[in-house]
Structure formats: C-alpha cells, structure tokens
Enzyme design. Structure first.
Site, PDB file in Angstrom:
ATOM      1  CD  GLU A  78       8.125  11.815 -11.277  1.00 57.09           C
ATOM      2  OE1 GLU A  78       8.906  11.235 -10.521  1.00 57.09           O
ATOM      3  OE2 GLU A  78       6.881  11.732 -11.200  1.00 57.09           O
ATOM      4  CB  CYS A 105       2.774  11.739 -10.423  1.00 54.22           C
ATOM      5  SG  CYS A 105       3.820  10.326 -10.705  1.00 54.22           S
ATOM      6  CB  THR A 153       4.295   0.217 -13.202  1.00 59.07           C
ATOM      7  OG1 THR A 153       5.487   0.586 -12.491  1.00 59.07           O
ATOM      8  CG2 THR A 153       3.647  -0.965 -12.504  1.00 59.07           C
ATOM      9  CB  SER A 169       4.289   3.912  -3.423  1.00 54.59           C
ATOM     10  OG  SER A 169       3.890   2.759  -4.138  1.00 54.59           O
ATOM     11  CG  HIS A 205      -1.034   9.487 -10.497  1.00 56.27           C
ATOM     12  ND1 HIS A 205      -0.361   9.564 -11.689  1.00 56.27           N
ATOM     13  CD2 HIS A 205      -0.239   8.783  -9.650  1.00 56.27           C
ATOM     14  CE1 HIS A 205       0.798   8.951 -11.577  1.00 56.27           C
ATOM     15  NE2 HIS A 205       0.899   8.466 -10.348  1.00 56.27           N
ATOM     16  CE  LYS A 238      -3.827  -2.125  -5.627  1.00 63.20           C
ATOM     17  NZ  LYS A 238      -4.078  -3.310  -4.816  1.00 63.20           N
ATOM     18  CG  ASN A 262       3.340   6.115 -13.824  1.00 63.23           C
ATOM     19  OD1 ASN A 262       2.703   7.141 -14.079  1.00 63.23           O
ATOM     20  ND2 ASN A 262       3.826   5.846 -12.616  1.00 63.23           N
TER      21      ASN A 262
HETATM   22  P1  HMG Z   1       4.440  -6.665  -7.066  1.00 69.39           P
HETATM   23  O1  HMG Z   1       4.988  -6.944  -5.732  1.00 69.39           O
HETATM   24  O2  HMG Z   1       5.163  -7.259  -8.194  1.00 69.39           O
HETATM   25  O3  HMG Z   1       2.972  -7.130  -7.262  1.00 69.39           O
HETATM   26  O4  HMG Z   1       4.410  -5.079  -7.237  1.00 69.39           O
HETATM   27  P2  HMG Z   1       1.931  -7.863  -6.271  1.00 69.39           P
HETATM   28  O5  HMG Z   1       2.453  -9.179  -5.893  1.00 69.39           O
HETATM   29  O6  HMG Z   1       1.494  -6.899  -5.189  1.00 69.39           O
HETATM   30  O7  HMG Z   1       0.750  -8.073  -7.317  1.00 69.39           O
HETATM   31  C1  HMG Z   1       0.107  -7.008  -7.917  1.00 69.39           C
HETATM   32  C2  HMG Z   1      -1.343  -7.392  -8.133  1.00 69.39           C
HETATM   33  O8  HMG Z   1      -1.391  -8.468  -9.087  1.00 69.39           O
HETATM   34  C3  HMG Z   1      -2.029  -7.919  -6.876  1.00 69.39           C
HETATM   35  O9  HMG Z   1      -3.364  -7.454  -6.926  1.00 69.39           O
HETATM   36  C4  HMG Z   1      -1.991  -9.432  -7.074  1.00 69.39           C
HETATM   37  O10 HMG Z   1      -3.020 -10.124  -6.379  1.00 69.39           O
HETATM   38  C5  HMG Z   1      -2.210  -9.513  -8.569  1.00 69.39           C
HETATM   39  P3  HMG Z   1      -3.968  -6.536  -5.726  1.00 69.39           P
HETATM   40  O11 HMG Z   1      -3.867  -7.354  -4.505  1.00 69.39           O
HETATM   41  O12 HMG Z   1      -3.060  -5.334  -5.662  1.00 69.39           O
HETATM   42  O13 HMG Z   1      -5.326  -6.197  -6.165  1.00 69.39           O
HETATM   43  N1  HMG Z   1      -1.738 -10.774  -9.178  1.00 69.39           N
HETATM   44  C6  HMG Z   1      -2.408 -11.419 -10.141  1.00 69.39           C
HETATM   45  N2  HMG Z   1      -3.578 -11.142 -10.750  1.00 69.39           N
HETATM   46  C7  HMG Z   1      -3.994 -12.009 -11.730  1.00 69.39           C
HETATM   47  N3  HMG Z   1      -3.288 -13.113 -12.077  1.00 69.39           N
HETATM   48  C8  HMG Z   1      -2.107 -13.416 -11.494  1.00 69.39           C
HETATM   49  C9  HMG Z   1      -1.632 -12.547 -10.475  1.00 69.39           C
HETATM   50  N4  HMG Z   1      -0.509 -12.541  -9.700  1.00 69.39           N
HETATM   51  C10 HMG Z   1      -0.595 -11.444  -8.906  1.00 69.39           C
HETATM   52  N5  HMG Z   1      -1.438 -14.510 -11.863  1.00 69.39           N
HETATM   53  C11 HMG Z   1       3.788  -2.781  -7.266  1.00 69.39           C
HETATM   54  C12 HMG Z   1       3.296  -4.222  -7.435  1.00 69.39           C
HETATM   55  C13 HMG Z   1       2.656  -1.847  -7.662  1.00 69.39           C
HETATM   56  C14 HMG Z   1       4.171  -2.535  -5.798  1.00 69.39           C
HETATM   57  C15 HMG Z   1       5.022  -2.559  -8.199  1.00 69.39           C
HETATM   58  O14 HMG Z   1       4.627  -2.663  -9.539  1.00 69.39           O
HETATM   59  C16 HMG Z   1       5.700  -1.216  -7.999  1.00 69.39           C
HETATM   60  O15 HMG Z   1       6.548  -1.049  -7.128  1.00 69.39           O
HETATM   61  N6  HMG Z   1       5.345  -0.206  -8.853  1.00 69.39           N
HETATM   62  C17 HMG Z   1       5.936   1.139  -8.780  1.00 69.39           C
HETATM   63  C18 HMG Z   1       5.331   1.970  -7.654  1.00 69.39           C
HETATM   64  C19 HMG Z   1       3.888   2.361  -7.892  1.00 69.39           C
HETATM   65  O16 HMG Z   1       3.419   2.401  -9.026  1.00 69.39           O
HETATM   66  N7  HMG Z   1       3.176   2.762  -6.827  1.00 69.39           N
HETATM   67  C20 HMG Z   1       1.816   3.216  -6.938  1.00 69.39           C
HETATM   68  C21 HMG Z   1       1.423   4.294  -5.940  1.00 69.39           C
HETATM   69  S1  HMG Z   1       2.608   5.636  -5.853  1.00 69.39           S
HETATM   70  C22 HMG Z   1       2.263   6.623  -7.236  1.00 69.39           C
HETATM   71  O17 HMG Z   1       1.243   6.466  -7.845  1.00 69.39           O
HETATM   72  C23 HMG Z   1       3.283   7.628  -7.631  1.00 69.39           C
HETATM   73  C24 HMG Z   1       4.169   7.257  -8.806  1.00 69.39           C
HETATM   74  O18 HMG Z   1       3.447   7.402 -10.022  1.00 69.39           O
HETATM   75  C25 HMG Z   1       5.424   8.136  -8.815  1.00 69.39           C
HETATM   76  C26 HMG Z   1       5.283   9.635  -8.740  1.00 69.39           C
HETATM   77  O19 HMG Z   1       4.477  10.200  -8.023  1.00 69.39           O
HETATM   78  O20 HMG Z   1       6.139  10.279  -9.361  1.00 69.39           O
HETATM   79  C27 HMG Z   1       4.642   5.823  -8.749  1.00 69.39           C
END
Ligand code: HMG
Length: 384
Positions: A80, A112, A153, A202, A234, A243, A273
């Site tokens: 992509e 992906c 990521t 997502s 993935h 998860k 990633n």
């Molecule tokens: P965020 O808002 O910064 O993070 O974004 P958060 O506040 O949700 O925290 C993440 C985790 O860290 C949570 O754990 C927190 O509790 C934990 P969870 O509740 O999820 O188990 N946390 C801590 N843990 C330990 N010590 C601490 C601490 N503080 C917080 N001090 C988000 C997270 C993934 C949304 C962001 O990184 C993002 O937008 N990433 C990009 C999108 C993504 O990867 N999506 C995944 C699914 S879609 C997919 O897989 C397709 C993709 O690969 C693209 C494609 O298909 O081409 C993305």
C-alpha cells in the site's frame, strides 16, 4: 488434490531503527505505554536510498538464493506504499532480480490485506499448473504524522514467499474465511505521504472482521478451533494480536495458545508495522521460535483497513532445524540496523522527494539494492 502452499519465506527490513524509549522521552510519554501498552520496542525506518522496491527485492533475492527461479512465471508485489500510480513495484523488482522476460509481474493493493490476496491468487495459479511456482512479495513503509498517536506504530519491512506444489514449509488448507466491509478506519489519500486513521474505529473494525472471518471459515468447512495449535495475526502493534486472540477466544469459547503470541511477535516488536508484510513476518517469527510445530496446524489472520479480512489455516511441514536455519540471520539483520536519534528520524520523516526534481540519493543502505534517484521523472534503482 495437490498440496499447495508456502515453500520458503524470507524477511528484509530498512537500514535504520528508532528506539521507542528515545521516542517516548522526546514526546514526554511513559516508555511503558509503547513497550507494554502497544507491545512495541523499536521501529525500522528507511534510508533515503530505500523504499518498498529495495526491501522487497532484498527479501526475494535472499529467498531465491536458496530456491532458484525454476518454474517462476509470476511475480506479485503486494503493497500500500507503491512508488508510482501506474508502473508496478513488481516490474522494478523483476529487473533488479534479473528474472527472465517470461514472467508476469504486477502489484496488488488493499491496505494490509493484499499479501493474503496475492497468496490466494498464487495458490490458484499453482492449482492450475502445478509445475509453476509463484514469487509473492509483501512490503510496506508505515508512516503516520509526527506527534500523532500512530507515530510509535510506524515501521518498515518486506517478506518474500515462494508458493509451490508440495511445499516444504506450510501447506495451506483449501478452506478459508473472508469478510469485507466499507469502513473509513484508515486510508492514505493520493496527495498524502502519511496515513489518516481513526484509531478507535480501526481496532473495533479489526475485531469485528476477525469474528466474521472465523464464522465464514466455520461455514466453509474449516477445521475445528481445537485443531489449530497456534494463531498468527496481522500486527499493526503486537498488542493488537493479543486483543484479536482474546476476542477469538471469547467468540469460540476456546482456550487458545497465548505463548504463540510471544513466539509470533519477536520480529514485529522490533520492525514495527510493515502493513502487508506484518502477518507474514509474524508467521516467520512463529516458525523460527515456536517449538513442536512440525505436522501441526496454524491459523493466519489477515486484516486490511477499509476493510478486508481473511482467515487461513495450514499445516507446518518443515522440521525444526529447517524452520530455524535463518533465525540467527534475521536477528543479526535487526541488531545490525543503524540507530537514529529522534531529531535525525524527524529530519528523514519530513523529507519529501518530488518527482519533478532530478535527484541523486546519498549512498546509505547496506542492502544489495538501492534507490539511486530520479531522472526525467523516472525512478532509478541499482544493484550495489
Ligand atoms: P493512543 O490513543 O495513543 O493509545 O493510540 P491508548 O491511550 O489507547 O493506549 C494504548 C494502550 O497503552 C492502552 O492499552 C493503554 O491502557 C496502554 P489497551 O487498553 O489498548 O490494552 N497504556 C499503558 N500501558 C502501560 N503503561 C502506561 C500506559 N499508558 C497507556 N504508562 C492507537 C493507540 C492504536 C489507537 C494508535 O497507536 C493508532 O492510531 N495507531 C494506528 C492505527 C492502528 O494501528 N490500528 C490498529 C487496527 S487497524 C489495522 O491493523 C490496519 C493497519 O495496519 C493499516 C492497514 O490495514 O493498512 C493500521
């Protein structure tokens, strides 16, 4: 029915690495959020003379050194982060690998997911002509805006697979489960170098797709969940696999092998990633690190935002020594990346290379192939 699947597999990544402890300090975030909360330690970042073509060619070159090119009449490149709207990455790689003219070469795209689409199309080609073998390359550079939640990521990597009859590594089962739904969870507009993402959506879209694809697999004669020794997923960040597995366990009521979440994420924790390559680097990690896998069935869970998902299963054929023969080389490749300070990473992240400017890229990469620059709006690659 002829057994078809993955005969051999190889990995490549980018020249540089960013340590997430450094990024956490620069962003004023607790490093545990990245390391435990997301399950990521580092991400690979390309040098100016690297892109998906050079990483994909490197992975394929390492693979073909072992397997040779006999029978290869198709090269599919799933990505992509393609480098041109018309000309495919596959054609550049075809030249870099010095493949004969009698090879069809083309690119596939659906976030992906498309590596899995390519694998299925390759199996179809081999089913029709079992003496043919298909080279499938998945490669991507994951880029989000700096200072955004997606930034930790990011990552980069490539996986090359040779798909063949009577495969030595993993025989893919005929049944699979699929699910498509139009969702605006993640995409990259044509005029943007970084992805647009709704992080929360997502994650829920991914989990819904896992459930739907599993139900479709069940309805199409897939194996019982208790017959699957380990799942790989993935992994946009490795916590996402946890998860997904927890969701699958809840939906099926089964107790799943959580140890495989560790053995299947050794490389992904360090590469970040790699979009289309992510599931297949997870599979490589599992094959290199999980004990007692020979003759056992594994599950492959593919998700591409936007969205398309597919769940495949397959039987691991290779013995432990064969499965592990390049593990030390992969670990050496990851250890050998050159660490970027956060300001240096930011400088590279901001750099754009407009196609209108003739450019010679600096010689940085240690890979056998490099992106040499732009001349008359065309991209030029060379073998080092
Ligand atoms: P965020 O808002 O910064 O993070 O974004 P958060 O506040 O949700 O925290 C993440 C985790 O860290 C949570 O754990 C927190 O509790 C934990 P969870 O509740 O999820 O188990 N946390 C801590 N843990 C330990 N010590 C601490 C601490 N503080 C917080 N001090 C988000 C997270 C993934 C949304 C962001 O990184 C993002 O937008 N990433 C990009 C999108 C993504 O990867 N999506 C995944 C699914 S879609 C997919 O897989 C397709 C993709 O690969 C693209 C494609 O298909 O081409 C993305």
């Amino acid at each position: 029915m002829t057994a078809i699947g993955i005969h051999d597999i190889e990995l490549a990544t980018a020249h540089h690495v960013v340590d997430l402890a450094d990024l956490a300090e620069a962003r004023g975030v607790d490093p545990a959020k990245f390391q435990k909360g997301l399950g990521q330690d580092e991400f690979s970042f390309p040098a100016p003379d690297e892109d998906v073509v050079t990483m994909g060619a490197t992975a394929a070159h390492r693979l073909l050194e072992r397997t040779g090119t006999e029978g290869v009449r198709t090269l599919m490149f799933a990505t992509e982060t393609g480098v041109d709207q018309s000309k495919s990455t596959a054609v550049y790689v075809h030249k870099l690998l010095d493949l004969p003219g009698e090879v069809r070469s083309f690119e596939l795209k659906q976030a992906c997911y498309s590596g899995t689409g390519a694998l299925q199309a390759a199996i179809g080609i081999v089913a029709r002509n079992p003496e043919e073998r298909v080279l499938v390359i998945s490669a991507d550079v994951a880029r989000y805006e700096m200072n955004s939640p997606g930034e930790p990521t990011q990552g980069a990597g490539a996986v090359a697979m040779l798909v063949a009859a009577d495969p030595a590594l993993v025989e893919i089962d005929p049944a699979s489960g699929v699910y498509s739904e139009d969702v605006d969870d993640f995409w990259r507009p044509n005029d943007s170098t970084t992805a647009v993402v709704d992080g929360g959506l997502s994650i829920t879209a991914y989990l819904k797709s896992v459930e739907k694809a599993w139900k479709d697999l069940e309805q199409h004669g897939g194996p019982s969940i208790s017959d699957i020794k380990a799942f790989v997923y993935h992994q946009p960040f490795t916590k996402m696999a946890r998860k997904a597995q927890a969701h699958l366990a809840q939906v099926t009521g089964a107790e799943l092998n959580d140890g495989a979440l560790d053995t299947g994420s050794v490389y992904n924790r360090r590469m970040g990633n790699s979009y289309t390559a992510s599931l297949y680097s997870a599979l490589t990690s599992l094959l290199h690190h999980e004990d007692d896998l020979t003759g056992k069935r594994v599950g492959l869970v593919s998700y591409g935002s936007g969205s398309v998902a597919e769940m495949l299963t397959g039987i691991v054929k290779a013995d432990e020594d064969t499965r592990r023969r390049v593990r030390d080389k992969v670990l050496g490749m990851l250890d050998g990346r050159v660490r970027l300070s956060v300001p240096d990473y930011e400088g590279l992240h901001e750099k754009t290379m407009p196609s209108a400017d003739d450019t010679d890229t600096p010689r940085v990469t240690g890979s056998p192939f490099r992106f040499a620059g732009i001349r008359g709006r065309a991209r030029h690659y060379e073998r080092v």
